[in-house]
Design a protein around this motif. Structure first.
Motif, PDB file in Angstrom:
ATOM      1  N   VAL A 189       0.590  -1.451   0.149  1.00 52.28           N
ATOM      2  CA  VAL A 189      -0.110   0.059  -0.085  1.00 52.28           C
ATOM      3  C   VAL A 189       1.218   1.414   0.011  1.00 52.28           C
ATOM      4  O   VAL A 189       2.131   1.519   0.988  1.00 52.28           O
ATOM      5  CB  VAL A 189      -0.896   0.133   0.835  1.00 52.28           C
ATOM      6  CG1 VAL A 189      -1.855   1.120   1.032  1.00 52.28           C
ATOM      7  CG2 VAL A 189      -1.907  -0.813   1.396  1.00 52.28           C
ATOM      8  N   ILE A 190       0.764   1.909  -0.887  1.00 50.25           N
ATOM      9  CA  ILE A 190       1.057   3.451  -0.903  1.00 50.25           C
ATOM     10  C   ILE A 190      -0.210   4.320  -0.794  1.00 50.25           C
ATOM     11  O   ILE A 190      -1.041   4.737  -1.015  1.00 50.25           O
ATOM     12  CB  ILE A 190       1.389   3.960  -2.333  1.00 50.25           C
ATOM     13  CG1 ILE A 190       3.369   2.847  -3.009  1.00 50.25           C
ATOM     14  CG2 ILE A 190       2.605   5.235  -1.969  1.00 50.25           C
ATOM     15  CD1 ILE A 190       3.366   3.219  -4.232  1.00 50.25           C
ATOM     16  N   PHE A 191       0.578   5.019   0.635  1.00 49.16           N
ATOM     17  CA  PHE A 191      -0.780   6.321   1.176  1.00 49.16           C
ATOM     18  C   PHE A 191      -0.384   7.539   0.744  1.00 49.16           C
ATOM     19  O   PHE A 191       1.073   7.287   1.690  1.00 49.16           O
ATOM     20  CB  PHE A 191      -0.604   5.259   2.923  1.00 49.16           C
ATOM     21  CG  PHE A 191      -1.837   5.938   3.747  1.00 49.16           C
ATOM     22  CD1 PHE A 191      -3.068   6.060   3.384  1.00 49.16           C
ATOM     23  CD2 PHE A 191      -1.486   7.559   4.198  1.00 49.16           C
ATOM     24  CE1 PHE A 191      -4.139   7.062   3.935  1.00 49.16           C
ATOM     25  CE2 PHE A 191      -1.689   8.009   4.799  1.00 49.16           C
ATOM     26  CZ  PHE A 191      -3.010   7.580   4.696  1.00 49.16           C
ATOM     27  N   LEU A 214      -0.934  -3.959  -5.925  1.00 48.89           N
ATOM     28  CA  LEU A 214      -0.469  -2.906  -5.492  1.00 48.89           C
ATOM     29  C   LEU A 214      -1.452  -1.770  -5.108  1.00 48.89           C
ATOM     30  O   LEU A 214      -2.839  -2.174  -5.971  1.00 48.89           O
ATOM     31  CB  LEU A 214       0.465  -2.284  -6.393  1.00 48.89           C
ATOM     32  CG  LEU A 214       0.831  -0.762  -6.492  1.00 48.89           C
ATOM     33  CD1 LEU A 214       1.686  -0.631  -5.066  1.00 48.89           C
ATOM     34  CD2 LEU A 214       1.470  -0.249  -7.820  1.00 48.89           C
ATOM     35  N   VAL A 215      -1.413  -1.362  -3.727  1.00 52.70           N
ATOM     36  CA  VAL A 215      -2.895  -0.530  -3.477  1.00 52.70           C
ATOM     37  C   VAL A 215      -2.301   1.078  -3.850  1.00 52.70           C
ATOM     38  O   VAL A 215      -1.765   1.392  -2.605  1.00 52.70           O
ATOM     39  CB  VAL A 215      -4.050  -1.398  -1.923  1.00 52.70           C
ATOM     40  CG1 VAL A 215      -4.822   0.446  -1.872  1.00 52.70           C
ATOM     41  CG2 VAL A 215      -4.104  -2.546  -2.213  1.00 52.70           C
ATOM     42  N   GLY A 250      -8.954   8.340   1.764  1.00 50.94           N
ATOM     43  CA  GLY A 250     -10.109   8.297   0.565  1.00 50.94           C
ATOM     44  C   GLY A 250     -10.696   6.297   1.178  1.00 50.94           C
ATOM     45  O   GLY A 250     -10.111   6.118   2.286  1.00 50.94           O
ATOM     46  N   SER A 251     -11.296   5.775  -0.057  1.00 47.39           N
ATOM     47  CA  SER A 251     -12.389   4.387   0.533  1.00 47.39           C
ATOM     48  C   SER A 251     -10.815   3.299   0.831  1.00 47.39           C
ATOM     49  O   SER A 251     -10.973   2.620   1.448  1.00 47.39           O
ATOM     50  CB  SER A 251     -12.706   3.814  -0.606  1.00 47.39           C
ATOM     51  OG  SER A 251     -12.048   4.026  -2.029  1.00 47.39           O
ATOM     52  N   GLN A 252      -9.289   3.294  -0.052  1.00 49.15           N
ATOM     53  CA  GLN A 252      -9.210   2.309  -0.352  1.00 49.15           C
ATOM     54  C   GLN A 252      -7.513   2.324   1.223  1.00 49.15           C
ATOM     55  O   GLN A 252      -6.790   1.306   0.952  1.00 49.15           O
ATOM     56  CB  GLN A 252      -7.939   2.395  -1.353  1.00 49.15           C
ATOM     57  CG  GLN A 252      -8.917   1.783  -2.713  1.00 49.15           C
ATOM     58  CD  GLN A 252      -8.612   0.892  -3.130  1.00 49.15           C
ATOM     59  OE1 GLN A 252      -7.532   0.487  -3.333  1.00 49.15           O
ATOM     60  NE2 GLN A 252      -9.904   0.638  -3.349  1.00 49.15           N
ATOM     61  N   ARG A 265      -7.940   1.999   3.933  1.00 46.87           N
ATOM     62  CA  ARG A 265      -8.760   0.874   4.782  1.00 46.87           C
ATOM     63  C   ARG A 265      -7.930  -0.198   4.923  1.00 46.87           C
ATOM     64  O   ARG A 265      -7.521  -1.097   5.787  1.00 46.87           O
ATOM     65  CB  ARG A 265     -10.432   0.122   4.494  1.00 46.87           C
ATOM     66  CG  ARG A 265     -10.509  -0.148   3.063  1.00 46.87           C
ATOM     67  CD  ARG A 265     -11.723  -0.877   3.306  1.00 46.87           C
ATOM     68  NE  ARG A 265     -11.755  -1.493   1.683  1.00 46.87           N
ATOM     69  CZ  ARG A 265     -11.178  -1.100   0.604  1.00 46.87           C
ATOM     70  NH1 ARG A 265     -11.923  -0.012   0.092  1.00 46.87           N
ATOM     71  NH2 ARG A 265     -11.862  -1.727  -0.480  1.00 46.87           N
ATOM     72  N   PHE A 266      -7.643  -0.619   3.367  1.00 43.95           N
ATOM     73  CA  PHE A 266      -6.258  -1.076   3.977  1.00 43.95           C
ATOM     74  C   PHE A 266      -4.941  -0.941   4.390  1.00 43.95           C
ATOM     75  O   PHE A 266      -3.957  -1.961   5.412  1.00 43.95           O
ATOM     76  CB  PHE A 266      -5.415  -1.126   2.004  1.00 43.95           C
ATOM     77  CG  PHE A 266      -6.591  -2.089   1.257  1.00 43.95           C
ATOM     78  CD1 PHE A 266      -6.317  -3.979   1.034  1.00 43.95           C
ATOM     79  CD2 PHE A 266      -7.042  -1.496   0.528  1.00 43.95           C
ATOM     80  CE1 PHE A 266      -6.995  -3.971   0.362  1.00 43.95           C
ATOM     81  CE2 PHE A 266      -8.068  -1.822  -0.794  1.00 43.95           C
ATOM     82  CZ  PHE A 266      -8.558  -3.315  -0.233  1.00 43.95           C
ATOM     83  N   LEU A 267      -3.931   0.131   4.616  1.00 45.32           N
ATOM     84  CA  LEU A 267      -3.519   0.536   5.886  1.00 45.32           C
ATOM     85  C   LEU A 267      -3.807   0.603   7.082  1.00 45.32           C
ATOM     86  O   LEU A 267      -3.829  -0.139   7.392  1.00 45.32           O
ATOM     87  CB  LEU A 267      -2.524   2.212   5.386  1.00 45.32           C
ATOM     88  CG  LEU A 267      -1.789   2.587   6.285  1.00 45.32           C
ATOM     89  CD1 LEU A 267      -0.515   1.937   6.239  1.00 45.32           C
ATOM     90  CD2 LEU A 267      -1.190   3.687   6.447  1.00 45.32           C
ATOM     91  N   LEU A 268      -5.224   1.363   7.827  1.00 48.65           N
ATOM     92  CA  LEU A 268      -5.568   1.421   8.829  1.00 48.65           C
ATOM     93  C   LEU A 268      -6.006   0.107   9.488  1.00 48.65           C
ATOM     94  O   LEU A 268      -6.030   0.423  10.672  1.00 48.65           O
ATOM     95  CB  LEU A 268      -7.032   2.617   8.465  1.00 48.65           C
ATOM     96  CG  LEU A 268      -6.759   3.597   8.078  1.00 48.65           C
ATOM     97  CD1 LEU A 268      -8.063   4.286   7.795  1.00 48.65           C
ATOM     98  CD2 LEU A 268      -6.221   4.759   8.837  1.00 48.65           C
ATOM     99  N   ALA A 269      -6.622  -1.036   8.638  1.00 47.88           N
ATOM    100  CA  ALA A 269      -7.273  -2.778   9.271  1.00 47.88           C
ATOM    101  C   ALA A 269      -5.603  -2.888   9.594  1.00 47.88           C
ATOM    102  O   ALA A 269      -5.719  -3.176  10.449  1.00 47.88           O
ATOM    103  CB  ALA A 269      -7.440  -2.962   8.258  1.00 47.88           C
TER     104      ALA A 269
END
Length: 773
Positions: A668-670, A716-717, A723-725, A727-731
């Motif tokens: 994930v690139i945030f 790759l996210v 943003g909606s995606q 969540r891949f990091l926050l989780a």
């Protein structure tokens, strides 16, 4: 993860253990809480491993192989086996041996060594020199767009295969079609019904190959009977051809191939007979190439609804089984399908063949049921959302690539383990099958594939990793096994066929120290490998969750962690503030905190297919990779500092930072809020903001490096704060800031909406429970 960063913790031996100093008795071992286990990557390449052109010397009593720990008497020309103390005479061709003239296997630095056992050419393939074979099993029940994607990938794969690799092709939908590639004048297909189970003999009879096929040969007299070999081989030349001979035939066949033409009534699923298709492919390979390294490459685009291996009815109003259904025994097809794939696994293992599964669909396809056949044969598994997704396309290409970037696919592996007298083997978790070879070092309790000292790995590759669980014998008569010898020895013997078709034997012999843990706990602690211990606990937890009904994983992990902390922590009774943990254990609670929150334990949000997929990869990857699955790594990029590791915590989020999260299955690139705004305004395209353009580029390049070296290729996210995606990091982050304490937050950082406890609270509770008298 000790104080000194070790670039290659596995070293030449590719072995890592939970404890590097072993307690002497069974009682002391049980007090260590974390089991005695070793993780080994049996054929991981290493530049310093020598390959010897001659066969090894074996001990005449215990059959272990002479190694650098064997004691040698040069005058009497005798070597003493470190496992059973048997005195063995050197054969005549070792007569020149002396202290100054040693064979390579006695050099102390060569604890791992490889022997060439010669070419493997006893295949019943007549004139054809088959080193390996690939049978593609293609699902045709999918929409046109998906079907075009998968056909182009199969074409590319066939182009990448070595010229002498044998290729077969089976397509399936409502029925199974076996394509006769050797008949190039027109396309000729054998059709099998998709509704009933088909045995290997029935496959042979219908295809007219092998013993069953002889009855159909006109004028088959005695001469034909004696030359039965060629009748059997006719099957090989008809259905399996070298890649160089059939590439054109296959490409035109794929161009003409259509999606399944059987009508699907509205409100129903397509009828798909995955189980029968795999049975037919296994029967075809078993008849033509038994014992030759071969892979069944299954490309599946939906659930099996027909015949054996069915996982769901055709009625679309029936949802595919969930974890809840499995817990409540409300999945009527599950056990029967698992039983079918279990018998298919046994057939494939006896033939020495591998099942690889590439599943691409938005709904589940039955990976949870097929897991047993893939794992026991050492197959590869890739799960993605579409055949057009880079996760599938790039992973599939990697399987067939050669050179530096190849997976190094090997065949026909067996692993044998020899160990010192008081050590017992409980079993192995990982991609292998027990060969039920009994011996004095087999333990009474079984973990995973047990009751044996030898395992079969039909398929293995450079990164394959197995976890071996050990126990100590409870006999008190030997009292202290270390009295005679303070060292214990373990030997791992892996024979396998490499991609070039050579049979090799890799011998790894390792030694560790016995310590009297009752008298001296310090030595025991210094040999603790917390990263390995965390991964071993994760593998054991996953196994228990599958095997034991009603197993509460979180409670089991918590209880074990509390026991570890009370056994190895330093504290005053009933005083939580006095609690400290030795640096050798300092990361362990944090690993288990992340394991409790990971997808291996919290299955609530995943389908049984996803859970099975994650667990298969957890069990077959090396310790470093598996540790990233449990506790992802986080790197922070900002203007005022170089890229640096960041805490896996919500506090690491900043408006002016970019974060790169590697959780193994996804990267994930945030982008922080401010960074995202600047990027949307296009600042990176202006010459005076060169630094900003470089800042945006750096995490992309690092992400590509991670993706390039990994199999299966991660998803790759790329996302922005809020943003909606995101969540891949926050989780994955520690929720140190939630909606409960949002008022204490710094500007630009973030909160997580969760009731999960944070690491801080978890640790406080742990301290309190560990010091209780």
């Amino acid at each position: 993860m000790s104080e000194i960063p070790n670039t290659d913790p596995e070293g030449i031996d590719s072995v890592r253990m939970t404890w590097n100093n072993w307690p002497r008795t069974k009682v002391e071992a049980s007090k260590c809480v974390i089991p005695l286990a070793a993780s080994i990557s049996p054929i991981r390449p290493h530049s310093e491993i020598p390959t010897l052109p001659y066969p090894p010397l074996r001990c005449k009593t215990c059959t272990s192989i002479m190694n650098c720990f064997s004691r040698v008497d040069f005058t009497a020309k005798i070597w003493i086996c470190p496992f059973c103390y048997q005195r063995n005479h050197f054969p005549p061709h070792y007569s020149m041996i002396s202290e100054t003239n040693l064979p390579a296997e006695l050099y102390s630095q060569y604890t791992t060594i490889e022997y060439t056992l010669g070419d493997k050419n006893h295949n019943p393939v007549g004139e054809i020199d088959a080193k390996s074979a690939f049978v593609f099993v293609l699902d045709t029940c999918m929409i046109e767009e998906e079907f075009e994607y998968v056909k182009s990938e199969v074409k590319r794969a066939i182009g990448l295969l070595p010229e002498n690799a044998m290729v077969g092709f089976v397509s399936f939908g409502t029925q199974v079609q076996v394509h006769e590639l050797g008949f190039s004048d027109m396309s000729k297909v054998y059709v099998f019904r998709g509704t009933k189970e088909i045995s290997k003999d029935q496959v042979m009879e219908q295809l007219g190959i092998g013993v069953a096929g002889r009855r159909n040969v006109p004028g088959a007299g005695g001469y034909q009977q004696q030359k039965g070999m060629h009748v059997q081989n006719s099957g090989v030349t008809r259905f399996l051809l070298p890649a160089s001979d059939c590439e054109f035939t296959l490409n035109s066949l794929l161009d003409e191939l259509q999606t399944d033409q059987w009508p699907v009534a509205p409100g129903t699923r397509a009828s798909r007979c995955t189980g029968v298709a795999l049975s037919v492919a296994a029967g075809l390979l078993g008849a033509c190439l038994p014992g030759t390294g071969a892979r069944i490459v299954a490309l599946v685009g939906g659930p099996c609804t027909e015949g054996p291996g069915t996982i769901i009815s055709k009625d679309l109003s029936d949802p595919v089984r969930s974890h809840k259904d499995l817990d409540k025994d409300a999945a009527p097809y599950f056990k029967k399908a698992v039983k079918f794939y279990d018998s298919l696994a046994k057939q494939l293992v006896s033939q020495g063949h591998v099942l690889d599964l590439f599943a691409s669909a938005l709904d589940q396809v039955g990976v949870a049921e097929m897991k047993v056949a893939v794992e026991r044969t050492g197959g590869l598994v890739v799960l993605s959302e579409s055949f057009g997704h880079s996760v599938f396309k790039d992973s599939f290409k990697r399987v067939f690539e050669n050179g530096e970037h190849s997976l190094g696919l090997c065949f026909n592996g067996t692993l044998e383990i020899n160990c010192s007298k008081d050590i017992k083997i409980q079993g192995i978790i990982g991609p292998c099958t027990s060969m039920e070879k009994k011996g004095p070092s087999v333990a009474d309790t079984v973990i995973g594939e047990g009751n044996t000292t030898a395992w079969k790995m039909c398929g293995l590759d450079k990164s394959t990793c197995l976890t071996v669980f050990f126990d100590l014998s409870s006999s008190e008569k030997s009292n202290n096994p270390g009295a005679m010898n303070p060292q214990l020895y373990l030997q791992f013997l892996t024979s396998y066929q490499n991609p070039e078709g050579l049979m090799l034997l890799r011998v790894t012999t390792v030694t560790r120290r016995w310590v009297d843990s009752a008298a001296n706990s310090e030595e025991l602690v210094q040999g603790f490998d917390q990263e390995t211990a965390a991964v071993v606990m994760a593998r054991l937890t996953s196994l228990k969750m599958e095997a034991e009904e009603g197993f509460d994983a979180t409670r089991w992990l918590d209880r074990n962690l509390i026991r570890v902390c009370s056994r190895f922590g330093e504290y005053r009774k009933d005083d939580p503030t006095s609690f400290t943990l030795n640096s050798f254990f300092s990361f362990f609670p944090q690993f288990l905190f992340n394991l409790r929150r990971s997808q291996f334990v919290q299955v609530f949000n995943n389908s049984p297919d996803e859970t099975a997929y994650f667990r298969m990869l957890l069990n077959r990857e090396n310790i470093t990779n598996a540790a990233v699955m449990i506790q992802p790594s986080l790197i922070s990029y900002s203007f005022n500092s170089l890229p640096q590791p960041a805490l896996l915590d919500v506090a690491s989020i900043g408006a002016d930072r970019i974060l790169l999260l590697d959780s193994y299955f996804s990267v994930v690139i945030f982008h922080g809020m401010t960074i995202a705004q600047w990027r949307n305004l296009g600042y990176q395209n202006q010459p005076e903001h060169q630094a900003f353009a470089q800042l945006l580029q750096a995490p992309k390049e690092d992400a590509q490096m991670i993706i390039h070296d990994r199999f299966p290729v991660p998803r790759l996210v790329v996302c922005d704060q809020h943003g909606s995606q995101a969540r891949f990091l926050l989780a994955k982050l520690n929720p140190s800031a939630t909606y409960n304490n949002a008022n204490e937050m710094a500007a630009g950082s973030d909160i997580i909406f969760t009731d999960d406890v944070s690491l801080q609270v978890f640790f406080e509770h742990l301290q309190r429970l560990a010091v209780q008298s």
